[in-house]
Design a protein around this motif. Structure first.
Motif, PDB file in Angstrom:
ATOM      1  N   UNK A  31      -1.374  -4.437  -3.831  1.00 39.24           N
ATOM      2  CA  UNK A  31      -0.689  -4.279  -3.022  1.00 39.24           C
ATOM      3  C   UNK A  31       0.314  -3.060  -3.357  1.00 39.24           C
ATOM      4  N   UNK A  32       0.474  -2.350  -2.229  1.00 37.93           N
ATOM      5  CA  UNK A  32       1.195  -0.948  -2.656  1.00 37.93           C
ATOM      6  C   UNK A  32       2.091  -0.985  -1.488  1.00 37.93           C
ATOM      7  N   UNK A  33       3.356  -0.707  -1.538  1.00 38.63           N
ATOM      8  CA  UNK A  33       4.360  -0.385  -0.418  1.00 38.63           C
ATOM      9  C   UNK A  33       4.935   1.001  -0.836  1.00 38.63           C
ATOM     10  N   UNK A  34       5.067   1.882   0.270  1.00 40.60           N
ATOM     11  CA  UNK A  34       5.696   3.052   0.266  1.00 40.60           C
ATOM     12  C   UNK A  34       6.894   2.954   1.090  1.00 40.60           C
ATOM     13  N   UNK A  35       8.115   3.482   0.684  1.00 38.83           N
ATOM     14  CA  UNK A  35       9.486   3.411   1.074  1.00 38.83           C
ATOM     15  C   UNK A  35       9.526   4.896   1.429  1.00 38.83           C
ATOM     16  N   UNK A  36       9.672   5.141   2.685  1.00 36.35           N
ATOM     17  CA  UNK A  36      10.086   6.600   3.024  1.00 36.35           C
ATOM     18  C   UNK A  36      11.322   6.762   3.908  1.00 36.35           C
ATOM     19  N   UNK A  37      12.229   7.584   3.038  1.00 38.75           N
ATOM     20  CA  UNK A  37      13.589   7.772   3.941  1.00 38.75           C
ATOM     21  C   UNK A  37      13.345   8.314   5.290  1.00 38.75           C
TER      22      UNK A  37
END
Length: 526
Positions: A31-37
């Protein structure tokens, strides 16, 4: 909104490092989460408008940083899915083997890396294939060994650039096809075929691609990663700080402000920063706590230090004959990378820029008063322009650093006289050959539109070096796997980890290293 707030891996940033890492992890089922501003870049006509992109800076982040004297300046940063690769020129060079060792420069020593070229070479090959790099290994006699040829043939020179290449060869030099990431299929004449995504236009350098044909991190890595059900992304997510357990050895929370103003805390077994060399360092400094009073993972006092951005100059020569080239970014020259006949120190590399147009020249006109004269209208001058990018190495000085003031504002201290002699000599080498290359020898002018109107501190596109990796925790923040020495589950995979920057665009090295670190993280999770 995401369904759950705990993940195997959380990645802050979706550019060359973060986007590629997510792509590497995606097939694993973790499980991978990308947080993009930022958000996705709007797809609109202004994407290809010189005035909107370069003159008005429509897509640059609406923020200011401050120099060491407290003067504000607009940094060359873009907060979108894909990061700065949405606007890069897609020139995807490898560092040379010499760049991984101590290298004596005129201004000092460029330090060795804790890994060598051979450690990164297999990943360079994978990165070139993934990012659709078009080129021809073997043309540049100074390049390192390769395990495989490029998967895509070089982008053919248009006639004026082919003439330039031939003339350089007649001078005993070794021009080669610039390695560039585009989704291009060429016919027998070098033109784009009917089925080619890339149309060989004049908007490749500094513009986002309306056709999705430039190999940016969103197109190549993020969008394919998100097709896996185990990968999610939250846009408009600004990470405020990282929290740790009482020992300071484990990141236990990523405190984030969402687009609607809500603050949430995400958790993950592994946390990876890839927000850019300045913002990753800022996040670590802003995450100071009792166990890490100088900033997270910063007992070495190296976080924020050793900032690099290359010594660059964009220049425009004026061809005696017209230059009707559209896709100009096809040629590079590294003959003076490690020195010249009359100098034993490295100079750097020369490569073509995207083709100037009348709007860009009009924007530069006030800076060229008295240099070119009034005899050529902007449109005619643009038709004769040949554009070059000269890149020399700057050195990782401890005083070149990122800091935060009491109000949390970003300050960037930069010695702009750092190893500048090589760039002067590189320009001199090129200038001395212009007459024999069919150009006016006295018409090599600074093309400041690529440098925020001659403001070097604002030219942050090649930012690197603020969270360097190494084997000694006393002089580096990260180990050889880009894991923080002091925080077991924290990694950094943007260009922050660079101990030195070489004299080529850093993107391919960031991409290759993200693949390398991704394999390490997968081994760890297993």
């Amino acid at each position: 909104m995401v369904e759950s707030r705990h993940y195997d891996v959380l990645v802050v940033g979706s550019g060359a490092g973060g986007g590629t890492l997510a792509h590497r992890l995606a097939p694993s089922g973790r499980r991978v989460l990308i947080l993009e501003r930022g958000d996705y870049l709007p797809r609109e006509r202004d994407n290809w408008d010189s005035s909107a992109v370069f003159v008005r800076g429509k897509y640059r982040a609406p923020e200011f940083w401050y120099d060491k004297d407290g003067n504000e300046f607009p940094p060359e940063v873009n907060y979108y899915v894909g990061g700065n690769t949405k606007f890069y020129g897609a020139a995807l060079f490898r560092l040379r083997p010499e760049d991984f060792s101590d290298l004596r420069h005129h201004g000092g020593v460029s330090p060795a890396w804790p890994i060598g070229y051979d450690d990164l070479e297999p990943y360079y090959t994978e990165a070139e294939h993934l990012y659709r790099v078009h080129g021809a290994h073997g043309e540049d006699p100074g390049e390192g060994h390769v395990s495989a040829q490029y998967a895509y043939p070089p982008v053919a020179h248009e006639p004026r650039i082919q003439q330039l290449s031939d003339d350089l060869e007649k001078q005993g030099l070794h021009p080669f096809h610039l390695p560039i990431g585009v989704d291009l299929t060429q016919d027998e004449h070098g033109g784009a075929t009917r089925g080619s995504a890339c149309i060989r236009c004049d908007r490749v350098d500094g513009f986002p691609c309306l056709l999705g044909a430039k190999s940016d991190a969103q197109v190549i890595a993020v969008d394919p990663a998100l097709r896996h059900p185990n990968v999610e992304m939250v846009t408009g997510a600004r990470v405020d700080r990282l929290e740790t357990d009482p020992t300071g050895r484990t990141v236990t929370g990523v405190v984030t402000e969402l687009a609607d103003g809500e603050h949430v805390t995400f958790t993950a077994d592994v946390v990876v920063l890839a927000a850019g060399a300045v913002n990753s360092a800022v996040l670590l400094l802003r995450s100071a706590n009792d166990r890490h009073p100088a900033g997270l993972a910063n007992s070495s006092d190296t976080v924020g230090r050793h900032y690099m951005r290359h010594n660059n100059v964009a220049v425009m020569a004026v061809s005696r004959e017209p230059n009707p080239t559209r896709f100009q970014k096809t040629l590079a020259l590294n003959d003076w990378y490690l020195g010249s006949e009359d100098w034993d120190h490295p100079l750097g590399g020369v490569q073509m820029l995207g083709k100037s147009d009348a709007e860009q020249i009009r924007a530069n006109a006030p800076h060229w008063a008295g240099v070119l004269g009034p005899e050529m209208p902007f449109e005619v001058l643009a038709h004769h322009a040949v554009d070059f990018w000269l890149c020399a190495e700057d050195l990782p000085e401890a005083g070149n650093r990122v800091t935060l003031d009491r109000e949390g504002r970003i300050h960037l201290a930069l010695d702009q006289k750092n190893n500048v002699e090589p760039l002067k000599r590189l320009r001199h080498e090129l200038q001395g050959r212009l007459g024999d290359l069919g150009m006016h020898p006295d018409h090599l002018v600074h093309h400041s539109i690529y440098m925020h109107k001659g403001m070097p501190i604002g030219a942050t596109a090649h930012q690197a070096g603020t969270v360097r990796f190494g084997t000694d925790p006393a002089s580096s923040a990260l180990d050889v796997h880009c894991r923080a020495h002091e925080v077991d589950n924290l990694y950094v995979v943007d260009t922050s980890f660079f101990p030195s920057i070489g004299a080529v665009n850093p993107s391919l090295t960031a991409i290759a290293n993200a693949m390398r670190v991704g394999d390490h993280i997968l081994d760890r999770l297993r």
